[in-house]
Design an enzyme around this catalytic site. Structure first.
Site, PDB file in Angstrom:
ATOM      1  N   SER A  14       0.925  -1.203  -0.246  1.00  0.00           N
ATOM      2  CA  SER A  14      -0.112  -0.050  -0.213  1.00  0.00           C
ATOM      3  C   SER A  14       0.749   1.247  -0.012  1.00  0.00           C
ATOM      4  O   SER A  14       1.488   1.592   1.043  1.00  0.00           O
ATOM      5  CB  SER A  14      -0.908   0.091   1.277  1.00  0.00           C
ATOM      6  OG  SER A  14      -1.555   1.234   1.324  1.00  0.00           O
ATOM      7  N   HIS A  39      -1.248  -1.169  -4.334  1.00  0.00           N
ATOM      8  CA  HIS A  39      -2.524  -0.700  -3.851  1.00  0.00           C
ATOM      9  C   HIS A  39      -2.501   0.767  -3.590  1.00  0.00           C
ATOM     10  O   HIS A  39      -1.374   1.207  -2.721  1.00  0.00           O
ATOM     11  CB  HIS A  39      -2.650  -1.353  -2.390  1.00  0.00           C
ATOM     12  CG  HIS A  39      -3.889  -1.145  -1.682  1.00  0.00           C
ATOM     13  ND1 HIS A  39      -5.063  -1.810  -2.044  1.00  0.00           N
ATOM     14  CD2 HIS A  39      -4.353  -0.227  -0.835  1.00  0.00           C
ATOM     15  CE1 HIS A  39      -5.995  -1.385  -1.243  1.00  0.00           C
ATOM     16  NE2 HIS A  39      -5.346  -0.358  -0.637  1.00  0.00           N
ATOM     17  N   ASP A  41      -4.410   4.183  -2.099  1.00  0.00           N
ATOM     18  CA  ASP A  41      -5.440   4.688  -1.455  1.00  0.00           C
ATOM     19  C   ASP A  41      -5.764   6.246  -1.676  1.00  0.00           C
ATOM     20  O   ASP A  41      -4.983   6.953  -1.415  1.00  0.00           O
ATOM     21  CB  ASP A  41      -5.320   4.811   0.186  1.00  0.00           C
ATOM     22  CG  ASP A  41      -4.893   3.326   0.874  1.00  0.00           C
ATOM     23  OD1 ASP A  41      -5.914   2.463   0.375  1.00  0.00           O
ATOM     24  OD2 ASP A  41      -3.788   2.995   1.201  1.00  0.00           O
ATOM     25  N   MET A  43      -8.346   9.127  -1.176  1.00  0.00           N
ATOM     26  CA  MET A  43      -9.163   9.645  -0.049  1.00  0.00           C
ATOM     27  C   MET A  43      -9.804  11.360  -0.529  1.00  0.00           C
ATOM     28  O   MET A  43      -9.111  11.961  -1.057  1.00  0.00           O
ATOM     29  CB  MET A  43      -8.634   9.525   1.490  1.00  0.00           C
ATOM     30  CG  MET A  43      -8.182   8.323   1.622  1.00  0.00           C
ATOM     31  SD  MET A  43      -7.206   8.473   3.336  1.00  0.00           S
ATOM     32  CE  MET A  43      -6.242   7.056   3.458  1.00  0.00           C
ATOM     33  N   HIS A  72      -7.931   1.757  -4.231  1.00  0.00           N
ATOM     34  CA  HIS A  72      -8.903   1.773  -2.972  1.00  0.00           C
ATOM     35  C   HIS A  72      -9.655   3.194  -2.762  1.00  0.00           C
ATOM     36  O   HIS A  72      -8.828   3.960  -2.504  1.00  0.00           O
ATOM     37  CB  HIS A  72      -8.514   1.175  -1.822  1.00  0.00           C
ATOM     38  CG  HIS A  72      -9.171   0.997  -0.627  1.00  0.00           C
ATOM     39  ND1 HIS A  72      -8.601   0.979   0.921  1.00  0.00           N
ATOM     40  CD2 HIS A  72     -10.325   1.127  -0.220  1.00  0.00           C
ATOM     41  CE1 HIS A  72      -9.321   0.869   1.620  1.00  0.00           C
ATOM     42  NE2 HIS A  72     -10.717   0.908   1.002  1.00  0.00           N
ATOM     43  N   MET A  74     -11.790   5.665  -1.057  1.00  0.00           N
ATOM     44  CA  MET A  74     -12.402   6.088   0.476  1.00  0.00           C
ATOM     45  C   MET A  74     -13.123   7.368   0.301  1.00  0.00           C
ATOM     46  O   MET A  74     -12.284   8.488   0.884  1.00  0.00           O
ATOM     47  CB  MET A  74     -11.438   5.796   1.753  1.00  0.00           C
ATOM     48  CG  MET A  74     -10.975   4.535   1.886  1.00  0.00           C
ATOM     49  SD  MET A  74      -9.476   4.394   2.745  1.00  0.00           S
ATOM     50  CE  MET A  74      -8.511   4.344   1.284  1.00  0.00           C
ATOM     51  N   MET A 143     -12.422  -4.495   5.616  1.00  0.00           N
ATOM     52  CA  MET A 143     -11.328  -3.478   6.344  1.00  0.00           C
ATOM     53  C   MET A 143     -11.140  -4.249   7.675  1.00  0.00           C
ATOM     54  O   MET A 143     -11.659  -4.341   8.459  1.00  0.00           O
ATOM     55  CB  MET A 143     -11.820  -2.165   6.142  1.00  0.00           C
ATOM     56  CG  MET A 143     -11.900  -1.428   5.077  1.00  0.00           C
ATOM     57  SD  MET A 143     -10.157  -1.267   4.016  1.00  0.00           S
ATOM     58  CE  MET A 143      -9.447  -0.199   5.254  1.00  0.00           C
ATOM     59  N   GLY A 148      -8.573   5.127   6.533  1.00  0.00           N
ATOM     60  CA  GLY A 148      -8.382   6.527   6.585  1.00  0.00           C
ATOM     61  C   GLY A 148      -6.961   6.664   6.901  1.00  0.00           C
ATOM     62  O   GLY A 148      -6.173   7.556   6.326  1.00  0.00           O
ATOM     63  N   GLY A 150      -2.584   4.774   7.638  1.00  0.00           N
ATOM     64  CA  GLY A 150      -1.914   3.636   8.127  1.00  0.00           C
ATOM     65  C   GLY A 150      -1.471   3.533   9.463  1.00  0.00           C
ATOM     66  O   GLY A 150      -1.628   4.237  10.111  1.00  0.00           O
ATOM     67  N   ASP A 181      -7.110  -5.417   4.225  1.00  0.00           N
ATOM     68  CA  ASP A 181      -6.322  -4.373   4.100  1.00  0.00           C
ATOM     69  C   ASP A 181      -6.385  -3.625   5.635  1.00  0.00           C
ATOM     70  O   ASP A 181      -7.445  -3.206   6.175  1.00  0.00           O
ATOM     71  CB  ASP A 181      -6.972  -3.216   3.333  1.00  0.00           C
ATOM     72  CG  ASP A 181      -6.333  -1.905   2.964  1.00  0.00           C
ATOM     73  OD1 ASP A 181      -5.121  -1.953   3.438  1.00  0.00           O
ATOM     74  OD2 ASP A 181      -6.792  -1.183   2.260  1.00  0.00           O
ATOM     75  N   GLY A 182      -5.221  -3.381   6.289  1.00  0.00           N
ATOM     76  CA  GLY A 182      -5.140  -2.658   7.335  1.00  0.00           C
ATOM     77  C   GLY A 182      -4.223  -3.499   8.639  1.00  0.00           C
ATOM     78  O   GLY A 182      -4.975  -4.429   8.956  1.00  0.00           O
ATOM     79  N   GLY A 183      -3.068  -3.060   8.940  1.00  0.00           N
ATOM     80  CA  GLY A 183      -2.575  -3.734   9.934  1.00  0.00           C
ATOM     81  C   GLY A 183      -1.956  -5.261   9.756  1.00  0.00           C
ATOM     82  O   GLY A 183      -1.755  -6.141  10.580  1.00  0.00           O
ATOM     83  N   GLY A 203       0.862  -1.895   3.938  1.00  0.00           N
ATOM     84  CA  GLY A 203       1.854  -0.829   3.945  1.00  0.00           C
ATOM     85  C   GLY A 203       2.829  -0.541   4.804  1.00  0.00           C
ATOM     86  O   GLY A 203       3.951  -0.855   4.562  1.00  0.00           O
ATOM     87  N   THR A 204       2.581  -0.339   6.137  1.00  0.00           N
ATOM     88  CA  THR A 204       3.803   0.020   6.994  1.00  0.00           C
ATOM     89  C   THR A 204       4.769  -1.297   7.054  1.00  0.00           C
ATOM     90  O   THR A 204       5.955  -1.031   7.031  1.00  0.00           O
ATOM     91  CB  THR A 204       3.177   0.050   8.391  1.00  0.00           C
ATOM     92  OG1 THR A 204       2.236   1.130   8.542  1.00  0.00           O
ATOM     93  CG2 THR A 204       4.256   0.379   9.500  1.00  0.00           C
TER      94      THR A 204
HETATM   95  C1  DX5 Z   1      -6.071   2.434   5.162  1.00  0.00           C
HETATM   96  C2  DX5 Z   1      -5.692   1.850   3.979  1.00  0.00           C
HETATM   97  C3  DX5 Z   1      -4.678   1.026   3.987  1.00  0.00           C
HETATM   98  C4  DX5 Z   1      -3.529   1.391   4.776  1.00  0.00           C
HETATM   99  C5  DX5 Z   1      -2.684   0.289   5.264  1.00  0.00           C
HETATM  100  O1  DX5 Z   1      -7.404   3.326   4.965  1.00  0.00           O
HETATM  101  O2  DX5 Z   1      -6.761   1.583   3.178  1.00  0.00           O
HETATM  102  O3  DX5 Z   1      -4.362   0.612   2.522  1.00  0.00           O
HETATM  103  O4  DX5 Z   1      -2.466   1.908   3.933  1.00  0.00           O
HETATM  104  O5  DX5 Z   1      -1.789   0.389   5.901  1.00  0.00           O
HETATM  105  P1  DX5 Z   1      -0.927  -0.312   7.182  1.00  0.00           P
HETATM  106  O6  DX5 Z   1      -0.585  -1.732   6.447  1.00  0.00           O
HETATM  107  O7  DX5 Z   1       0.033   0.386   7.447  1.00  0.00           O
HETATM  108  O8  DX5 Z   1      -2.182  -0.666   7.980  1.00  0.00           O
HETATM  109 ZN    ZN Z   2      -6.332   0.631   1.378  1.00  0.00          ZN
END
Ligand code: DX5
Ligand code: ZN
Length: 223
Positions: A14, A39, A41, A43, A72, A74, A143, A148, A150, A181-183, A203-204
């Protein structure tokens, strides 16, 4: 192909977690590390209280790679963004079921552009909301954090949602992908895949490390 839990998941870094001062190099870094998808994001500062990537940034890196772009969105009004995202080079667009536009209208506009279409749903939304759409979409995204931002922690009840969706789609001739997606970390990702996730967005975990190839390989290793 039927939906099968033992399939190696695709890994989608991400870009929200990339170093934006060297965005293009970050794309190169994760493509070289073995990313299956990228990926992005997007927003609007309204659907979620943050801004993310824009069609301009997607377009700027499109010519760097053939790796598919998984976008993705949002945003409150997905229909307003689709043309720009198509022009920027998206391969699939995933919108939120909680957005204000009519889901079948969004699905048909995205499909009319010959792109794949996905539906995401936020942690507080019941799985029941997306079940009726599963035979009309290419991807479903429960999700695993509030959308919103990372860097949040994975919500463990997401595993049950993945399992529930897997049960719903496992006998379809062409089932949608189940993304998460997320964490997502190298510890959590393989567990999600064993519950039925086929795309792991991270992402992270991928960008904030020196060796993204090692992290990607760990995410992929489900045994
Ligand atoms: C959050 C995003 C994710 C985010 C994930 O709203 O949709 O794609 O970048 O980041 P990590 O992997 O750090 O949770
Ligand atoms: Zn995402």
């Amino acid at each position: 192909m039927k939906h099968n839990k033992s399939v190696t998941p695709k890994i989608a870094p991400s870009l929200l977690a990339a170093d934006f001062s060297r965005f293009g190099e970050e794309v190169d870094r994760v493509v070289a590390a073995g990313a299956d998808l990228l990926h992005f994001d997007v927003m609007d500062g309204d659907f979620v209280p943050n801004f993310g990537l824009s069609p301009l940034m997607i377009d700027a890196v499109r010519s760097k790679t053939e790796v598919p772009f998984d976008v993705h969105i949002m945003v409150t009004h997905p229909l307003r963004y689709i043309d720009a995202l198509v022009d920027a080079g998206s391969d699939m667009i995933t919108f939120h079921i909680e957005s204000d536009d009519e889901p079948y209208a969004i699905i048909s506009v995205i499909k009319a552009h010959n792109l794949k279409v996905g539906i995401a749903f936020s942690p507080k939304t019941s799985c029941d909301e997306i079940i009726p759409f599963l035979s009309d979409i290419d991807l479903v995204l429960p999700m695993s954090v509030e959308p919103g931002f990372g860097g949040q922690s994975f919500l463990p009840d997401t595993f049950e949602k993945i399992e529930r969706i897997h049960q719903e789609i496992k006998d379809m001739d062409v089932p949608p992908e189940i993304s998460v997606d997320g964490g997502v970390t190298p510890e959590i990702g393989p567990v999600a895949a064993r519950h039925g996730a086929t795309i792991l967005v991270a992402g992270t975990a991928i960008f904030r490390c020196e060796h993204p190839d090692v992290v990607i390989e760990k995410l992929r290793t489900i045994e």
